[in-house]
Design an enzyme around this catalytic site. Structure first.
Site, PDB file in Angstrom:
ATOM      1  N   LYS A  79       0.849  -1.199   0.000  1.00  0.00           N
ATOM      2  CA  LYS A  79       0.000   0.000   0.000  1.00  0.00           C
ATOM      3  C   LYS A  79       0.882   1.245   0.000  1.00  0.00           C
ATOM      4  O   LYS A  79       1.893   1.295   0.721  1.00  0.00           O
ATOM      5  CB  LYS A  79      -0.889  -0.038   1.244  1.00  0.00           C
ATOM      6  CG  LYS A  79      -1.932   1.062   1.324  1.00  0.00           C
ATOM      7  CD  LYS A  79      -2.836   0.817   2.528  1.00  0.00           C
ATOM      8  CE  LYS A  79      -3.938   1.842   2.652  1.00  0.00           C
ATOM      9  NZ  LYS A  79      -4.826   1.575   3.807  1.00  0.00           N
ATOM     10  N   SER A 154      -9.546   1.554   2.769  1.00  0.00           N
ATOM     11  CA  SER A 154      -8.717   2.281   1.825  1.00  0.00           C
ATOM     12  C   SER A 154      -7.668   1.428   1.117  1.00  0.00           C
ATOM     13  O   SER A 154      -7.091   1.895   0.148  1.00  0.00           O
ATOM     14  CB  SER A 154      -8.030   3.430   2.559  1.00  0.00           C
ATOM     15  OG  SER A 154      -7.225   2.915   3.604  1.00  0.00           O
ATOM     16  N   SER A 178      -9.660  -0.714   6.994  1.00  0.00           N
ATOM     17  CA  SER A 178      -9.102  -0.601   5.640  1.00  0.00           C
ATOM     18  C   SER A 178      -8.401  -1.837   5.099  1.00  0.00           C
ATOM     19  O   SER A 178      -8.072  -1.870   3.911  1.00  0.00           O
ATOM     20  CB  SER A 178      -8.166   0.600   5.555  1.00  0.00           C
ATOM     21  OG  SER A 178      -8.938   1.764   5.435  1.00  0.00           O
TER      22      SER A 178
HETATM   23  N1  GLN Z   1     -13.076   3.746   6.383  1.00  0.00           N
HETATM   24  C1  GLN Z   1     -12.440   4.135   7.591  1.00  0.00           C
HETATM   25  C2  GLN Z   1     -12.219   5.627   7.592  1.00  0.00           C
HETATM   26  O1  GLN Z   1     -12.594   6.233   6.658  1.00  0.00           O
HETATM   27  C3  GLN Z   1     -11.176   3.372   7.787  1.00  0.00           C
HETATM   28  C4  GLN Z   1      -9.960   3.908   7.155  1.00  0.00           C
HETATM   29  C5  GLN Z   1      -8.759   3.057   7.446  1.00  0.00           C
HETATM   30  O2  GLN Z   1      -8.854   2.038   8.106  1.00  0.00           O
HETATM   31  N2  GLN Z   1      -7.603   3.495   6.970  1.00  0.00           N
HETATM   32  O3  GLN Z   1     -11.685   6.172   8.502  1.00  0.00           O
END
Ligand code: GLN
Length: 493
Positions: A79, A154, A178
């Site tokens: 990532k 993400s 994510s």
């Molecule tokens: N969807 C969650 C957020 O928007 C998680 C994001 C993440 O885990 N990086 O914060």
């Protein structure tokens, strides 16, 4: 079978017996990336040269008779919020579009030390702040099961890379879902380790008190292998746990019978897609048939999880993004005075989703609002964590859905931060509690993959991986790779 179709464990076996070379493996995946990525856009940067160099070094060491790690020569996609020395690390943001880190994240150093070639850097929501990979400053990533849908986020690029055979393994990060949510949307096994189990050093923070790096893989065996490679104490991360790392792979076949499983009342049932509820029910049934002791459990403070999470993440995010001021690195714009210079640089650096969170976080941390929002969120976090620790007095693990729906359509929730946040319902309570959770592919909804989520007490990733492995043996459908019919139709970018 082509090399790119194999699991990491399968590649590892052939590499160890020298039936194939690491360079051949990397070449196979690079070829696959060239063919498939134009249609799904998972990669921001492909680091072909570095990957081939690592592979060649592994082949030389092996030829010289050196004893190598089982994963030596098995490539990984990473990532793009994890720093790779000499390879651009953008966080899918204009702020870091041309940032080439002068140092290596600890997890990347571990991959290099063990001989895992890094194929490239994968797309994400800008600074990992999202759940769909739509807010990347560069492009959206498409779900290979249905290209009209999001891959989740993400870590969407990492999930798509593994699911389409562009990489056998990938690293993601999970602050509040994510890793687990894109794993569920793409049909992968994705593990959020215990907070502190994997070093965060060199991962660009979203919210430091929640961030964790973890693996995405085709199955539990591969997930266990990669988790074993990256877990462990790191002096450079002050929240790193000193505990010994177990051999996760060696425990996969242990029987599940006797485990006590709690079905979380708040994480399935009303409001969830019926096919998702049915996947949870069927997973529970097969576990029960094999000697798992099942009961229901309520986590009463779960209802505060989303708002506590939002407040804490926004507050931490606004403070950690303060470093992108256009002075030391990142996008820099001139201005007639220092304040103009800051605001011009930051104005151009960030997309609307990131700016929204910075504004919210700055507001929450302001003197007038701090007691109203930040402090109660911290208190709610304590109560949520207590719910989990009480649950683990009675149970060895908990089960529920990963998400209320399968992968949604591109654009369906964009511009509606509230709807997007609701999608994180089952993913943030366990993250706030710091406990490990896994998304296990099980069943389908309308032709799309579905994930079932298990959560365990701190440092019991072994239980999660064991149950994931068990369910794999009891899955209705054998294959969980999408059929990439678009490759025949053409039309990639
Ligand atoms: N969807 C969650 C957020 O928007 C998680 C994001 C993440 O885990 N990086 O914060």
């Amino acid at each position: 079978m082509e090399l790119f179709e194999m699991t990491a464990a399968g590649l590892s076996r052939l590499l160890q017996t020298e039936e194939i070379s690491a360079v051949e493996v990397v070449e196979s995946f690079l070829g696959r990336i060239e063919k498939v990525d134009p249609y799904v856009k998972a990669f921001i940067t492909v680091s072909a040269e570095q990957a081939l160099q690592t592979a060649a070094a592994v082949d030389r060491q092996r030829a010289g008779g050196e004893k190598l790690h089982p994963l030596a020569g098995v490539p990984v996609a990473v990532k793009d919020n994890i720093c790779t020395k000499g390879v651009r690390t953008t966080c899918a943001s204009r702020a870091l579009e041309n940032f080439i880190p002068p140092y290596e994240a600890t997890v990347i150093a571990a991959l290099h030390r063990l001989g895992l070639p890094v194929l490239g850097k994968t797309n994400l929501d800008e600074f990992a702040a999202g759940a769909s990979t739509e807010t990347s400053a560069f492009f959206i990533t498409r779900n290979p099961w249905d290209r009209e849908r999001v891959p989740g986020g993400s870590s969407g690029g990492s999930a798509v890379a593994v699911s389409t055979g562009m990489a056998p393994l990938a690293l993601g990060s999970d602050t509040g879902g994510s890793i687990r949510q894109p794993a569920a949307f793409c049909g992968l096994t994705g593990l959020r380790p215990t907070y502190g189990r994997v070093s965060r050093y060199g991962m660009v923070p979203l919210a430091s008190s929640l961030d964790q790096v973890g693996p995405l893989a085709m199955d539990a065996t591969d997930c266990a292998l990669l988790q074993g490679a990256i877990a462990g104490y790191d002096l450079l991360d002050s929240t790193s746990l000193p505990d010994e790392v177990p051999d996760y792979g060696a425990q996969l076949e242990k029987p599940v019978s006797g485990l006590r499983l709690g079905i979380i009342a708040e994480q399935q049932g009303e409001g969830f897609d019926p096919e998702i509820n049915s996947a949870v029910t069927r997973a529970v049934r097969v576990l029960k048939e094999n000697g798992v002791i099942v009961d229901e459990i309520s986590l009463p403070h779960q209802r505060y999880a989303l708002s506590a999470y939002r407040s804490l993440v926004s507050a931490e995010f606004s403070s950690s993004l303060g470093r992108f001021d256009g002075v030391r690195y990142g996008l820099s714009q001139p201005g007639e005075n220092i304040n103009r210079m800051f605001s011009q640089s930051r104005g151009l650096s960030f997309g609307p989703a990131v700016k929204g969170r910075i504004l919210l976080g700055t507001y929450i941390l302001s003197a007038a609002q701090y007691e109203k929002y930040y402090l109660p969120a911290g208190r709610a976090r304590t109560l949520i964590a207590r719910d989990y620790s009480e649950a683990f007095q009675r149970f060895d693990l908990l089960v529920g859905a990963v998400t209320a729906t399968p992968a949604f359509k591109i654009g369906a929730k964009r511009g509606d931060p509230h709807q997007m946040a609701l999608a994180d319902l089952c993913l943030v309570g366990n993250a706030l509690a710091g406990v490990p959770s896994i998304s296990v592919p099980f069943g389908a909804a309308g032709g799309l993959p579905v994930g079932v989520q298990f959560t365990a007490p701190p440092l019991r990733e072994d239980i999660l991986l064991r149950v994931a492995y068990f369910l794999e043996q009891h899955r209705e459908s054998g294959t969980i790779r999408p059929r990439l019919s678009f490759l025949e139709e053409g039309g990639g970018e």
